[in-house]
Design an enzyme around this catalytic site. Sequence first.
Site, PDB file in Angstrom:
ATOM      1  N   HIS A   1      -9.515  33.955 -19.405  1.00 23.54           N
ATOM      2  CA  HIS A   1     -10.545  35.005 -18.321  1.00 23.54           C
ATOM      3  C   HIS A   1      -8.818  35.869 -18.598  1.00 23.54           C
ATOM      4  O   HIS A   1      -9.054  36.736 -17.959  1.00 23.54           O
ATOM      5  CB  HIS A   1     -10.110  34.329 -16.519  1.00 23.54           C
ATOM      6  CG  HIS A   1     -10.735  34.844 -16.103  1.00 23.54           C
ATOM      7  ND1 HIS A   1     -11.812  34.286 -15.234  1.00 23.54           N
ATOM      8  CD2 HIS A   1     -11.644  36.097 -16.109  1.00 23.54           C
ATOM      9  CE1 HIS A   1     -12.549  35.209 -14.382  1.00 23.54           C
ATOM     10  NE2 HIS A   1     -12.299  36.228 -14.910  1.00 23.54           N
TER      11      HIS A   1
ATOM     12  N   ASP B   1     -23.012  33.754 -17.486  1.00 25.70           N
ATOM     13  CA  ASP B   1     -21.604  33.993 -17.530  1.00 25.70           C
ATOM     14  C   ASP B   1     -21.063  33.318 -16.297  1.00 25.70           C
ATOM     15  O   ASP B   1     -21.427  34.404 -15.501  1.00 25.70           O
ATOM     16  CB  ASP B   1     -20.866  35.392 -18.551  1.00 25.70           C
ATOM     17  CG  ASP B   1     -19.430  35.583 -18.149  1.00 25.70           C
ATOM     18  OD1 ASP B   1     -19.047  34.938 -19.060  1.00 25.70           O
ATOM     19  OD2 ASP B   1     -19.238  35.795 -17.102  1.00 25.70           O
TER      20      ASP B   1
ATOM     21  N   LEU C   1     -26.736  36.985 -18.557  1.00 22.48           N
ATOM     22  CA  LEU C   1     -25.812  37.484 -17.086  1.00 22.48           C
ATOM     23  C   LEU C   1     -25.104  36.848 -16.552  1.00 22.48           C
ATOM     24  O   LEU C   1     -24.579  35.786 -16.605  1.00 22.48           O
ATOM     25  CB  LEU C   1     -27.112  36.272 -16.360  1.00 22.48           C
ATOM     26  CG  LEU C   1     -27.544  36.275 -14.787  1.00 22.48           C
ATOM     27  CD1 LEU C   1     -28.018  37.341 -14.355  1.00 22.48           C
ATOM     28  CD2 LEU C   1     -27.687  35.190 -14.185  1.00 22.48           C
ATOM     29  N   GLY C   2     -24.471  38.081 -15.614  1.00 23.19           N
ATOM     30  CA  GLY C   2     -23.406  38.005 -14.956  1.00 23.19           C
ATOM     31  C   GLY C   2     -23.883  37.499 -13.340  1.00 23.19           C
ATOM     32  O   GLY C   2     -24.597  37.295 -12.853  1.00 23.19           O
TER      33      GLY C   2
ATOM     34  N   GLY D   1     -20.072  31.990 -37.242  1.00 21.47           N
ATOM     35  CA  GLY D   1     -20.633  30.433 -36.696  1.00 21.47           C
ATOM     36  C   GLY D   1     -21.706  30.476 -35.113  1.00 21.47           C
ATOM     37  O   GLY D   1     -22.665  29.505 -35.222  1.00 21.47           O
TER      38      GLY D   1
ATOM     39  N   PRO E   1     -26.079  35.609 -27.792  1.00 26.30           N
ATOM     40  CA  PRO E   1     -26.993  36.426 -27.892  1.00 26.30           C
ATOM     41  C   PRO E   1     -26.536  37.638 -26.961  1.00 26.30           C
ATOM     42  O   PRO E   1     -26.001  38.041 -25.464  1.00 26.30           O
ATOM     43  CB  PRO E   1     -27.915  35.505 -26.211  1.00 26.30           C
ATOM     44  CG  PRO E   1     -27.297  34.132 -26.506  1.00 26.30           C
ATOM     45  CD  PRO E   1     -25.800  34.139 -27.196  1.00 26.30           C
TER      46      PRO E   1
HETATM   47  N1  LIG Z   1     -14.537  38.247 -17.482  1.00 29.77           N
HETATM   48  C1  LIG Z   1     -13.548  39.238 -15.969  1.00 29.77           C
HETATM   49  O1  LIG Z   1     -12.256  39.363 -15.766  1.00 29.77           O
HETATM   50  C2  LIG Z   1     -14.734  39.942 -15.637  1.00 29.77           C
HETATM   51  C3  LIG Z   1     -14.631  40.873 -14.539  1.00 29.77           C
HETATM   52  C4  LIG Z   1     -15.712  41.422 -14.660  1.00 29.77           C
HETATM   53  C5  LIG Z   1     -17.214  40.766 -14.660  1.00 29.77           C
HETATM   54  N2  LIG Z   1     -17.163  39.901 -15.435  1.00 29.77           N
HETATM   55  C6  LIG Z   1     -18.786  39.171 -15.927  1.00 29.77           C
HETATM   56  O2  LIG Z   1     -19.716  40.110 -16.228  1.00 29.77           O
HETATM   57  C7  LIG Z   1     -20.244  40.549 -15.433  1.00 29.77           C
HETATM   58  C8  LIG Z   1     -21.296  41.714 -14.896  1.00 29.77           C
HETATM   59  O3  LIG Z   1     -19.612  42.495 -14.702  1.00 29.77           O
HETATM   60  P1  LIG Z   1     -20.179  42.856 -12.625  1.00 29.77           P
HETATM   61  O4  LIG Z   1     -20.276  41.829 -11.457  1.00 29.77           O
HETATM   62  O5  LIG Z   1     -18.926  42.862 -12.228  1.00 29.77           O
HETATM   63  O6  LIG Z   1     -20.876  43.737 -12.526  1.00 29.77           O
HETATM   64  P2  LIG Z   1     -22.331  44.994 -12.866  1.00 29.77           P
HETATM   65  O7  LIG Z   1     -23.073  43.847 -14.044  1.00 29.77           O
HETATM   66  O8  LIG Z   1     -21.265  46.490 -13.351  1.00 29.77           O
HETATM   67  O9  LIG Z   1     -22.955  45.437 -11.400  1.00 29.77           O
HETATM   68  C9  LIG Z   1     -23.292  44.122 -10.807  1.00 29.77           C
HETATM   69  C10 LIG Z   1     -23.808  44.640  -9.867  1.00 29.77           C
HETATM   70  O10 LIG Z   1     -25.291  45.649 -10.269  1.00 29.77           O
HETATM   71  C11 LIG Z   1     -26.457  46.006  -9.187  1.00 29.77           C
HETATM   72  N3  LIG Z   1     -26.811  45.685 -10.204  1.00 29.77           N
HETATM   73  C12 LIG Z   1     -27.449  44.311 -11.504  1.00 29.77           C
HETATM   74  N4  LIG Z   1     -29.298  44.931 -11.800  1.00 29.77           N
HETATM   75  C13 LIG Z   1     -29.334  46.719 -11.307  1.00 29.77           C
HETATM   76  C14 LIG Z   1     -30.498  47.639 -11.416  1.00 29.77           C
HETATM   77  N5  LIG Z   1     -31.095  47.726 -12.424  1.00 29.77           N
HETATM   78  N6  LIG Z   1     -30.193  48.642 -10.842  1.00 29.77           N
HETATM   79  C15 LIG Z   1     -28.799  48.829  -9.721  1.00 29.77           C
HETATM   80  N7  LIG Z   1     -28.500  47.939  -9.100  1.00 29.77           N
HETATM   81  C16 LIG Z   1     -28.295  46.569 -10.211  1.00 29.77           C
HETATM   82  C17 LIG Z   1     -26.000  44.271  -8.892  1.00 29.77           C
HETATM   83  O11 LIG Z   1     -26.991  44.287  -7.649  1.00 29.77           O
HETATM   84  P3  LIG Z   1     -27.681  42.437  -7.429  1.00 29.77           P
HETATM   85  O12 LIG Z   1     -26.471  41.838  -7.899  1.00 29.77           O
HETATM   86  O13 LIG Z   1     -27.462  42.801  -5.387  1.00 29.77           O
HETATM   87  O14 LIG Z   1     -28.961  43.078  -8.405  1.00 29.77           O
HETATM   88  C18 LIG Z   1     -24.665  43.986  -8.421  1.00 29.77           C
HETATM   89  O15 LIG Z   1     -24.586  44.776  -7.423  1.00 29.77           O
HETATM   90  C19 LIG Z   1     -19.923  39.592 -14.433  1.00 29.77           C
HETATM   91  O16 LIG Z   1     -20.540  39.098 -13.188  1.00 29.77           O
HETATM   92  C20 LIG Z   1     -19.688  38.552 -14.624  1.00 29.77           C
HETATM   93  O17 LIG Z   1     -20.188  37.861 -15.589  1.00 29.77           O
HETATM   94  C21 LIG Z   1     -15.902  39.730 -16.006  1.00 29.77           C
END
Ligand SMILES: NC(=O)c1ccc[n+]([C@@H]2O[C@H](COP(=O)([O-])OP(=O)(O)OC[C@H]3O[C@@H](n4cnc5c(N)ncnc54)[C@H](OP(=O)(O)O)[C@@H]3O)[C@@H](O)[C@H]2O)c1
Length: 291
Positions: A113, A46, A20-21, A12, A16
């Site tokens: 988390h 997120d 956006l992280g 339910g 999407p």
């Molecule tokens: N549940 C959990 O424990 C957990 C853990 C980790 C992450 N997360 C979630 O998942 C999201 C994504 O993971 P993440 O933040 O670890 O890392 P990610 O999305 O794998 O990587 C983010 C990095 O990639 C760069 N980037 C983004 N788009 C790009 C592109 N098109 N070309 C080149 N570089 C690019 C960003 O730079 P800029 O921002 O400088 O552009 C940033 O340095 C998080 O933000 C969070 O919301 C959850």
Amino acid sequence: MPVNIPTILRSGVRLPVLGLGTWKSKPNEVATAVKVAIGAGYRHIDTAWNYGNEAEVGQGVRAAIRDGTVERRELFIVTKLWCTFHRPEDVKLGIADSLDKLGLDYVDMYLMHGPQGFKAMESLVDEGLTRSLGVSNFNSRQVDRVLQACRIKPVVNQVELHPYLPQLDLIKYCQSKDIILTAYSPFGSTPEVGNEPRLLEDPVVVAIGKRHGKTPAQVLLRYHLERGLSVLAKSITPARILQNLEVFDFRLTEDDIRSLNSLNRNHRYVTWQYSRTHKYYPFDDQPRSAQ
Ligand SMILES: NC(=O)c1ccc[n+]([C@@H]2O[C@H](COP(=O)([O-])OP(=O)(O)OC[C@H]3O[C@@H](n4cnc5c(N)ncnc54)[C@H](OP(=O)(O)O)[C@@H]3O)[C@@H](O)[C@H]2O)c1
């Protein structure tokens, strides 16, 4: 025209597939990033109590609602219960603080988390504070334990996933239980130490991108979408926020997916090292009895 991002419908809940992280998005940058993203078509945002930026994420969300870009009901806002709020009597304090910071009446999904007790979160759905529940960083044994005990099933398990950590067994397990996997750190996260492998520069990823006329980042997002998963892409850079949306106009081949899976090196960018000795530390291959 904003990009129309497909959704996955499960239990339910309409999730999407691309979100956006906001982890490590600094408070002074993230409100603009969220607003740009919503304007471009992102609906799934997120965040987490632990990211320390819910107030600014909320500012971006509320600005987009205020100026008529979206209505609240079109958005899918996810935040997470931090591990210091796991006692049943603290769970509501955790979400109340997040909602207060976000400036919202409810979230669309509330994730635990990291792995631990779950039951106390169910009353938050009953009270309308979140529309759905999910878990994060749970291994398959831990998901199984929740499924044995829960009244309200988790819709999502949000875990680290990318070609250096394909987690094919966990995907298979969650899909068999009708749980959506959301991939985090699809680009290899934000590098903190110089010697970590650079996924965005991997020659296989780069070569696949060249063949499709796409960037490595777009290949890495498509890798998950192709397999029915949802994925979070973090960026505070407007051009990248837009680039990361341009992933619905091409397909990877089965050979591409095989090549990407073959890059597996069981590498985690997010290790939760500080909780390494916790009895519910999720990233070890420990015997069932120890989990
Ligand atoms: N549940 C959990 O424990 C957990 C853990 C980790 C992450 N997360 C979630 O998942 C999201 C994504 O993971 P993440 O933040 O670890 O890392 P990610 O999305 O794998 O990587 C983010 C990095 O990639 C760069 N980037 C983004 N788009 C790009 C592109 N098109 N070309 C080149 N570089 C690019 C960003 O730079 P800029 O921002 O400088 O552009 C940033 O340095 C998080 O933000 C969070 O919301 C959850």
